[in-house]
Scaffold this motif. Sequence first.
Motif, PDB file in Angstrom:
ATOM      1  N   ALA A   7     -14.839  36.130 -20.344  1.00 54.14           N
ATOM      2  CA  ALA A   7     -15.807  36.901 -19.568  1.00 54.14           C
ATOM      3  C   ALA A   7     -16.933  35.976 -19.150  1.00 54.14           C
ATOM      4  N   VAL A   8     -17.365  36.129 -17.914  1.00 57.30           N
ATOM      5  CA  VAL A   8     -18.508  35.393 -17.386  1.00 57.30           C
ATOM      6  C   VAL A   8     -19.479  36.414 -16.820  1.00 57.30           C
ATOM      7  N   ASP A   9     -20.652  36.528 -17.430  1.00 55.39           N
ATOM      8  CA  ASP A   9     -21.687  37.465 -16.975  1.00 55.39           C
ATOM      9  C   ASP A   9     -22.824  36.662 -16.371  1.00 55.39           C
ATOM     10  N   ALA A  10     -23.173  36.954 -15.129  1.00 59.09           N
ATOM     11  CA  ALA A  10     -24.226  36.208 -14.446  1.00 59.09           C
ATOM     12  C   ALA A  10     -25.258  37.175 -13.889  1.00 59.09           C
ATOM     13  N   GLU A  11     -26.522  36.898 -14.184  1.00 61.79           N
ATOM     14  CA  GLU A  11     -27.612  37.742 -13.696  1.00 61.79           C
ATOM     15  C   GLU A  11     -28.519  36.923 -12.788  1.00 61.79           C
ATOM     16  N   ASN A  12     -28.792  37.482 -11.608  1.00 55.78           N
ATOM     17  CA  ASN A  12     -29.681  36.841 -10.623  1.00 55.78           C
ATOM     18  C   ASN A  12     -29.168  35.476 -10.167  1.00 55.78           C
ATOM     19  N   LEU A  13     -27.838  35.357 -10.020  1.00 53.96           N
ATOM     20  CA  LEU A  13     -27.242  34.138  -9.476  1.00 53.96           C
ATOM     21  C   LEU A  13     -26.581  34.453  -8.139  1.00 53.96           C
ATOM     22  N   PRO A  14     -26.645  33.535  -7.175  1.00 53.78           N
ATOM     23  CA  PRO A  14     -25.940  33.753  -5.910  1.00 53.78           C
ATOM     24  C   PRO A  14     -24.445  33.924  -6.150  1.00 53.78           C
ATOM     25  N   GLU A  15     -23.807  34.767  -5.340  1.00 50.40           N
ATOM     26  CA  GLU A  15     -22.398  35.071  -5.551  1.00 50.40           C
ATOM     27  C   GLU A  15     -21.527  33.821  -5.419  1.00 50.40           C
ATOM     28  N   GLU A  16     -21.848  32.965  -4.471  1.00 48.34           N
ATOM     29  CA  GLU A  16     -21.068  31.744  -4.287  1.00 48.34           C
ATOM     30  C   GLU A  16     -21.126  30.853  -5.525  1.00 48.34           C
ATOM     31  N   GLN A  17     -22.325  30.734  -6.102  1.00 49.21           N
ATOM     32  CA  GLN A  17     -22.471  29.932  -7.309  1.00 49.21           C
ATOM     33  C   GLN A  17     -21.725  30.559  -8.479  1.00 49.21           C
ATOM     34  N   PHE A  18     -21.761  31.891  -8.549  1.00 53.10           N
ATOM     35  CA  PHE A  18     -21.056  32.619  -9.605  1.00 53.10           C
ATOM     36  C   PHE A  18     -19.565  32.306  -9.564  1.00 53.10           C
ATOM     37  N   TYR A  19     -18.954  32.393  -8.387  1.00 50.64           N
ATOM     38  CA  TYR A  19     -17.520  32.147  -8.275  1.00 50.64           C
ATOM     39  C   TYR A  19     -17.176  30.687  -8.590  1.00 50.64           C
ATOM     40  N   LYS A  20     -18.063  29.783  -8.231  1.00 49.72           N
ATOM     41  CA  LYS A  20     -17.847  28.381  -8.548  1.00 49.72           C
ATOM     42  C   LYS A  20     -17.815  28.172 -10.061  1.00 49.72           C
ATOM     43  N   ILE A  21     -18.726  28.842 -10.776  1.00 53.77           N
ATOM     44  CA  ILE A  21     -18.772  28.728 -12.236  1.00 53.77           C
ATOM     45  C   ILE A  21     -17.527  29.347 -12.867  1.00 53.77           C
ATOM     46  N   VAL A  22     -17.129  30.512 -12.374  1.00 54.98           N
ATOM     47  CA  VAL A  22     -15.940  31.177 -12.911  1.00 54.98           C
ATOM     48  C   VAL A  22     -14.714  30.288 -12.737  1.00 54.98           C
ATOM     49  N   GLY A  23     -14.570  29.706 -11.553  1.00 51.79           N
ATOM     50  CA  GLY A  23     -13.438  28.830 -11.304  1.00 51.79           C
ATOM     51  C   GLY A  23     -13.426  27.631 -12.222  1.00 51.79           C
ATOM     52  N   TYR A  24     -14.599  27.031 -12.413  1.00 54.97           N
ATOM     53  CA  TYR A  24     -14.703  25.889 -13.313  1.00 54.97           C
ATOM     54  C   TYR A  24     -14.321  26.281 -14.738  1.00 54.97           C
ATOM     55  N   PHE A  25     -14.832  27.418 -15.208  1.00 49.61           N
ATOM     56  CA  PHE A  25     -14.586  27.868 -16.582  1.00 49.61           C
ATOM     57  C   PHE A  25     -13.090  28.107 -16.807  1.00 49.61           C
ATOM     58  N   ILE A  26     -12.447  28.788 -15.862  1.00 47.65           N
ATOM     59  CA  ILE A  26     -11.017  29.075 -16.003  1.00 47.65           C
ATOM     60  C   ILE A  26     -10.197  27.785 -15.999  1.00 47.65           C
ATOM     61  N   GLU A  27     -10.500  26.882 -15.086  1.00 50.66           N
ATOM     62  CA  GLU A  27      -9.750  25.634 -15.022  1.00 50.66           C
ATOM     63  C   GLU A  27      -9.894  24.812 -16.300  1.00 50.66           C
ATOM     64  N   GLU A  28     -11.093  24.811 -16.869  1.00 52.57           N
ATOM     65  CA  GLU A  28     -11.304  24.080 -18.118  1.00 52.57           C
ATOM     66  C   GLU A  28     -10.454  24.662 -19.252  1.00 52.57           C
ATOM     67  N   CYS A  29     -10.298  25.976 -19.254  1.00 50.09           N
ATOM     68  CA  CYS A  29      -9.451  26.624 -20.277  1.00 50.09           C
ATOM     69  C   CYS A  29      -7.973  26.297 -20.029  1.00 50.09           C
ATOM     70  N   ARG A  30      -7.555  26.367 -18.781  1.00 51.24           N
ATOM     71  CA  ARG A  30      -6.140  26.156 -18.436  1.00 51.24           C
ATOM     72  C   ARG A  30      -5.687  24.722 -18.701  1.00 51.24           C
ATOM     73  N   ASN A  31      -6.585  23.790 -18.626  1.00 51.37           N
ATOM     74  CA  ASN A  31      -6.227  22.382 -18.761  1.00 51.37           C
ATOM     75  C   ASN A  31      -6.316  21.882 -20.199  1.00 51.37           C
ATOM     76  N   GLN A  32      -6.147  22.796 -21.151  1.00 53.79           N
ATOM     77  CA  GLN A  32      -6.180  22.429 -22.565  1.00 53.79           C
ATOM     78  C   GLN A  32      -4.928  22.935 -23.292  1.00 53.79           C
ATOM     79  N   LYS A  33      -4.642  22.337 -24.431  1.00 51.04           N
ATOM     80  CA  LYS A  33      -3.628  22.825 -25.343  1.00 51.04           C
ATOM     81  C   LYS A  33      -4.281  23.203 -26.657  1.00 51.04           C
ATOM     82  N   THR A  34      -3.780  24.245 -27.281  1.00 49.51           N
ATOM     83  CA  THR A  34      -4.347  24.665 -28.566  1.00 49.51           C
ATOM     84  C   THR A  34      -4.033  23.645 -29.637  1.00 49.51           C
ATOM     85  N   GLN A  35      -4.920  23.593 -30.619  1.00 49.82           N
ATOM     86  CA  GLN A  35      -4.770  22.628 -31.708  1.00 49.82           C
ATOM     87  C   GLN A  35      -4.536  23.332 -33.030  1.00 49.82           C
TER      88      GLN A  35
END
Length: 355
Positions: free
Chosen positions: A327-355
Motif C-alpha cells: 500500500a502507498v498512501d500519499a497526502e498532498n502530493l501531485p498525482e504524477e509524482q504519486f504514480y512515479k513513486i508507486v511504480g518505483y516501489f513496485i519495481e523494487e519489490c519485483r526485482n528481489q528474491k526472498t531470503q
Amino acid sequence: MKPTKNFILHFTLVIVLFISTVCAAAAQTKTDDYTDVHTEDELKSLFSQVKSYLDTNGENIIPRLDDTENRIITQAYIRSWAVIQSENPTPKQIDDAYDALFNMSLFLGLSAEPDKSFSSGLLFEYAVQLLDQEYYDLMAASGEDPENIDYAEYLRGVAEGLVETPEEFTAEEVESYLFEIYQETYLAAGLKAIAHAEALPQPEDLFSEAKDTLQPNPMVEYISAEPLNKILHIRMPELPADFGARMGYYSIIADIVAEIQYFFPDNGKLILRLSSAPDTDISGIYGAEHYNDLEIAGTPVEISKYQSILIAKGTVQTMDGVPYSFAVDAENLPEEQFYKIVGYFIEECRNQKTQ
C-alpha cells in the motif's frame, strides 16, 4: 459524608484483568440471537480515526505509557485490525472490535494526556457513559470488592449531577471529586477495552500467514530499515534522494506490516507499507472512494481517494513468485509524482528474491 476509597489497591484492577481474562470475557452477554449494533463501515471509519491519531501523535504519546497501558492499547488495536482484514467477520466480532477501539481511544487519551482530561468538562460526560452496568459487571467478574463497585456507582451519580446541574456544585466540590472521577473513568475505559478485545480472536487465528507472536506495541519504531527487512525476508524499498523526501520513521505494525513514512514540501506526506500476508488491505484508510484500476510495472493496482489522500494497493510478486501485499498512501502530493513513486516501489519489490 463523602465515601472514601483505597485507590492504590483499586488501581491494580487493570493488572488483575490480564490474569483473569477468562472471567472478564465471561461477563460479556452471550445469546443465540445476537442483535448487531455497529456496521463494518462504522468500524472501519473508527479504525481510520484511531490510526490517524496514532500516526500523527504516536511518537509523542506512546513513550508516556507504562507497560500495562501499552498492552491494553496494543490488544485492542491489533485485534480490531485483524477483524477488519478478515473476510467474513461476525456481527458480534464487529461490535466487539468497535467497542474495544472506542474504549481504547478514550483510555489512550486519559492515559497519555491526563492534564488535558482534568481540565476538560468532557471528563464528566465520559464518566456518565463509561461508569455503567457493564463496568460494574466487569469489576465483579474480576473479584473486585463490592464496596468499590458501590463507590463507582456513587461517582457516576456525582458525574451525572456535574453534567446536568453543574450550578449546584461549588468549585471546591468539583475539585474534590475531579481526581476520583478521572481515575474511575480511566479504569472503566481500560477494563472495557480489555474485555472486548479479549472477546476477539487473535490475528494468527484469523490469518494463517500471521506470525506466531506479536510485537508488544501496535507500532514499533526503528532507526533503520533492517528490522523491516528481517520480517519481510526481502528489502523494504526506500525512496532515493532524488524524490526530494525527508525521512519520518521506520516502523513495524503487529509484526506483520512494515512501514516507512516520508515528508515532502507543502505538507506532503507519504507512507509505504508492505506485508508478507498476501491479498490484504494494509492501507490503513477506510471509507475511501474507488478512483481507478491500473497496471503499474506489470502489477494490478487499485487506486482510491480519500479527501487529499491518494491510495494505491494490491499484491506484488517477487522474482521467485512470492506474493506481498503493498500500500502507498500519499497526502498532498501531485498525482504524477504519486504514480512515479508507486511504480518505483513496485519495481523494487519485483526485482528481489526472498531470503
